[in-house]
Design an enzyme around this catalytic site. Sequence first.
Site, short mmCIF file in Angstrom:
data_model
loop_
_atom_site.label_atom_id
_atom_site.label_comp_id
_atom_site.label_asym_id
_atom_site.label_seq_id
_atom_site.Cartn_x
_atom_site.Cartn_y
_atom_site.Cartn_z
N SER A 12 78.69 89.65 53.94
CA SER A 12 78.37 89.29 52.54
C SER A 12 79.61 88.74 51.84
O SER A 12 80.19 87.65 52.26
CB SER A 12 77.75 90.45 51.98
N ASP A 60 88.61 78.27 56.03
CA ASP A 60 88.32 76.82 56.01
C ASP A 60 89.60 75.91 55.21
O ASP A 60 89.83 74.94 55.20
CB ASP A 60 87.32 76.59 55.13
N LYS A 120 75.66 87.58 56.70
CA LYS A 120 74.53 87.70 55.56
C LYS A 120 74.95 86.58 54.59
O LYS A 120 75.99 86.94 53.81
CB LYS A 120 74.72 88.89 54.92
#
Length: 413
Positions: free
Chosen positions: A312, A323, A337
């Site tokens: 999560s 990224d 999740k």
Amino acid sequence: MGFMQKKVFRAGLSLLLAFWVGFCGFCQPALALTDEQKLISQVWRIVNRTYLDETFNHQNWASVRQKVLAKPLKDQESAYSAIQKMLQSLDDPFTRFLNPEQYRSLQVNTSGELTGVGLQIALNAETGLLEVLAPISGSPAEKAGIRPHDRILKIEGISTQKLTLDEAAAKMRGSIGTPVTLFMQRDTEEWQVQLVRDRIALNPVVAELRSSPQGKSIGYLRLTQFNANAPMELAHAISSLEKKGADAYILDLRNNPGGLLQAGVEIARLWLESGTIVYTVNRQGIQGSFEAFGPAMTRDPLVVLVNQGSASASEILAGALQDNGRGTLVGETTFGKGLIQSLFELSDGSGLAVTIAKYETPNHRDINKQGIKPDKLISSEPITREQIGTEADVQYQAAIEFLAKNSVVAGAA
């Protein structure tokens, strides 16, 4: 009265009657609703307005409401049961009803402390089984050797397939010093364990300045949960480590099951000068985004430790750092999740958690049920709490080695 006048009058009267009948047909049932029916209608409206899946699991959502309200509701408990049945038709374990006690417990869980066994749990969307996301650091569950993805089959002899997620959590909470028996499963192995409830501290940050074999000063930060205090506590820890001379960092998100989305976003901002942190996508496909606007608290090299218990908000943070090229991920593929829930307080003090959106990493990766793959994949055998961050911790040692090599490259440049 002339023909045209009569025609206009009749048309006007017809419109008036149509409006009157239509209006009263709309308002009369609302006036007749009982408190139980009003609560069900409130839940229905919230889901109707906010739920991620606009098909409502390929069913007529209005028809679901009509069927539920058509049945007699003798008291509050029958209304709660009807709501739970209505939500179960969505086939989404994360969209769930919480009675007033469960709602208060969830609020405590994201902000303070609780008494229980120290397990973060979830329903596996594919199997429907109650699964461990992660044991809380230092808790009775962790000391008993319970691991991420272990399944809880029974609590005090009651099958967890008969319990909602919050009912299962409530059964494991209780007074300090009282026992609770769990029947567990790991792969094909099954066993019974008795845990003694204790006060579970939800201070989410562990911070230490360590020296690597190469003489580098490394700030080691372990974050166990994204509660309301996490951003401030982590900011204080980074500030302190910077003053002590840290020149590289290890951020340990292993077995961190997540928590508040906003906490994940604010913590990402501590590390990023700029860039997107996460995109959110609702059922209309509208993308919102959270951005970093600097300045970062440190630009020192960063390794992020993750494993299958990182879920999560942990995945939001890890994905943002990966990224944006700010941190190198080391460890195992994360839990997967990628859904966001919003919490609503209902008229009688109960609560409703609704999946309102999914999230994507800055590179538009949807990680739900897939997880985030680390840059450096390092598998690990289970270790004890005392072994975390020691020579017995192979993932930690891999992070140390990476930072040592990264330091050499930086020096050569």
